[in-house]
Design a protein around this motif. Structure first.
Motif, mmCIF file in Angstrom:
data_model
loop_
_atom_site.group_PDB
_atom_site.id
_atom_site.type_symbol
_atom_site.label_atom_id
_atom_site.label_comp_id
_atom_site.label_asym_id
_atom_site.label_seq_id
_atom_site.Cartn_x
_atom_site.Cartn_y
_atom_site.Cartn_z
ATOM 1 N N UNK A 18 0.839 -1.203 0.000
ATOM 2 C CA UNK A 18 0.000 0.000 0.000
ATOM 3 C C UNK A 18 0.873 1.251 0.000
ATOM 4 N N UNK A 19 1.901 1.259 0.866
ATOM 5 C CA UNK A 19 2.798 2.418 0.937
ATOM 6 C C UNK A 19 3.546 2.614 -0.378
ATOM 7 N N UNK A 20 3.980 1.522 -1.006
ATOM 8 C CA UNK A 20 4.704 1.627 -2.274
ATOM 9 C C UNK A 20 3.808 2.202 -3.368
ATOM 10 N N UNK A 21 2.550 1.776 -3.403
ATOM 11 C CA UNK A 21 1.628 2.311 -4.401
ATOM 12 C C UNK A 21 1.401 3.806 -4.188
ATOM 13 N N UNK A 22 1.258 4.217 -2.930
ATOM 14 C CA UNK A 22 1.084 5.637 -2.649
ATOM 15 C C UNK A 22 2.350 6.430 -2.955
ATOM 16 N N UNK A 23 3.511 5.835 -2.661
ATOM 17 C CA UNK A 23 4.781 6.465 -3.027
ATOM 18 C C UNK A 23 4.874 6.665 -4.531
ATOM 19 N N UNK A 24 4.501 5.639 -5.266
ATOM 20 C CA UNK A 24 4.552 5.707 -6.722
ATOM 21 C C UNK A 24 3.604 6.785 -7.244
ATOM 22 N N UNK A 25 2.399 6.843 -6.688
ATOM 23 C CA UNK A 25 1.441 7.866 -7.116
ATOM 24 C C UNK A 25 1.963 9.266 -6.816
ATOM 25 N N UNK A 26 2.595 9.443 -5.650
ATOM 26 C CA UNK A 26 3.169 10.742 -5.298
ATOM 27 C C UNK A 26 4.305 11.109 -6.240
ATOM 28 N N UNK A 27 5.164 10.130 -6.534
ATOM 29 C CA UNK A 27 6.278 10.384 -7.459
ATOM 30 C C UNK A 27 5.769 10.724 -8.849
ATOM 31 N N UNK A 28 4.747 10.016 -9.312
ATOM 32 C CA UNK A 28 4.182 10.306 -10.633
ATOM 33 C C UNK A 28 3.570 11.700 -10.680
ATOM 34 N N UNK A 29 2.935 12.095 -9.595
ATOM 35 C CA UNK A 29 2.352 13.434 -9.547
ATOM 36 C C UNK A 29 3.437 14.495 -9.658
ATOM 37 N N UNK A 30 4.519 14.316 -8.894
ATOM 38 C CA UNK A 30 5.604 15.288 -8.968
ATOM 39 C C UNK A 30 6.274 15.260 -10.337
ATOM 40 N N UNK A 31 6.423 14.083 -10.917
ATOM 41 C CA UNK A 31 7.062 13.982 -12.229
ATOM 42 C C UNK A 31 6.215 14.675 -13.290
ATOM 43 N N UNK A 32 4.902 14.499 -13.202
ATOM 44 C CA UNK A 32 4.010 15.123 -14.178
ATOM 45 C C UNK A 32 4.025 16.643 -14.049
ATOM 46 N N UNK A 33 4.196 17.153 -12.821
ATOM 47 C CA UNK A 33 4.193 18.594 -12.603
ATOM 48 C C UNK A 33 5.579 19.216 -12.643
ATOM 49 N N UNK A 34 6.595 18.403 -12.856
ATOM 50 C CA UNK A 34 7.978 18.899 -12.795
ATOM 51 C C UNK A 34 8.257 19.831 -13.967
ATOM 52 N N UNK A 35 8.866 20.960 -13.658
ATOM 53 C CA UNK A 35 9.248 21.915 -14.675
ATOM 54 C C UNK A 35 10.748 21.916 -14.900
ATOM 55 N N UNK A 36 11.491 21.763 -13.836
ATOM 56 C CA UNK A 36 12.945 21.865 -13.907
ATOM 57 C C UNK A 36 13.575 20.476 -13.987
ATOM 58 N N UNK A 37 14.763 20.423 -14.592
ATOM 59 C CA UNK A 37 15.463 19.153 -14.743
ATOM 60 C C UNK A 37 15.844 18.545 -13.397
ATOM 61 N N UNK A 38 16.190 19.393 -12.416
ATOM 62 C CA UNK A 38 16.588 18.851 -11.123
ATOM 63 C C UNK A 38 15.412 18.199 -10.410
ATOM 64 N N UNK A 39 14.206 18.728 -10.596
ATOM 65 C CA UNK A 39 13.022 18.117 -9.995
ATOM 66 C C UNK A 39 12.749 16.773 -10.664
ATOM 67 N N UNK A 40 12.903 16.714 -11.989
ATOM 68 C CA UNK A 40 12.703 15.448 -12.684
ATOM 69 C C UNK A 40 13.733 14.424 -12.235
ATOM 70 N N UNK A 41 14.971 14.850 -12.052
ATOM 71 C CA UNK A 41 16.012 13.946 -11.585
ATOM 72 C C UNK A 41 15.705 13.406 -10.202
ATOM 73 N N UNK A 42 15.223 14.273 -9.324
ATOM 74 C CA UNK A 42 14.871 13.841 -7.972
ATOM 75 C C UNK A 42 13.698 12.868 -8.002
ATOM 76 N N UNK A 43 12.750 13.108 -8.900
ATOM 77 C CA UNK A 43 11.598 12.219 -9.004
ATOM 78 C C UNK A 43 12.009 10.860 -9.560
#
Length: 133
Positions: A18-43
């Motif tokens: 359950x935690x992994x699925x929520x982690x993945x959803x959070x990461x996907x949300x940040x990746x989809x909203x990422x504007x800068x390359x460093x944010x994409x790298x962190x995601x």
């Protein structure tokens, strides 16, 4: 299914999934909203972190490697800290506008992670990991 495994190990796996699925959803949300390359790298680093956690979970729950339990505990606590930092630092807009959303995301991921850690360190789990196969 291995009948000798205690119920706590199965609960650990369930809460971790359950935690992994929520982690993945959070990461996907940040990746989809990422504007800068460093944010994409962190995601992308978040995706790699989830992969490492999967490996550690399998080493604990299937291969019964005790040191993996310690490493997994540290990994999940570090990941939880990074999640909190990421949601605070990388949040979009004014803090007061998005604070409830970020706090809900932290609670949604932290709850199952902490429950998984609880079941990972119960007496029955410790006994199962230390007994001869």
């Amino acid at each position: 299914m291995d009948r000798s495994r205690p119920r706590e190990i199965r609960r650990f796996e369930q809460f971790w999934l359950i935690a992994a699925e929520l982690d993945l959803a959070t990461s996907l949300r940040f990746y989809a909203n990422a504007q800068a390359d460093d944010v994409q790298g962190a995601t992308i680093g978040g995706f790699v972190g989830i992969g490492i956690a999967i490996l550690l979970v399998l080493l604990v729950s299937r291969a019964r490697i005790r040191i993996a339990r310690i490493v997994l505990t540290a990994w999940l606590l570090i990941g939880l800290g990074l999640l909190v930092a990421g949601l605070i630092i990388l949040g979009h807009g004014p803090a007061e506008t998005y604070a409830p959303t970020r706090l809900a995301a932290i609670a949604a991921v932290a709850g199952p992670k902490l429950a998984a850690l609880y079941f990972l360190w119960t007496t029955a789990t410790t006994r199962w990991l230390t007994e001869k196969r």
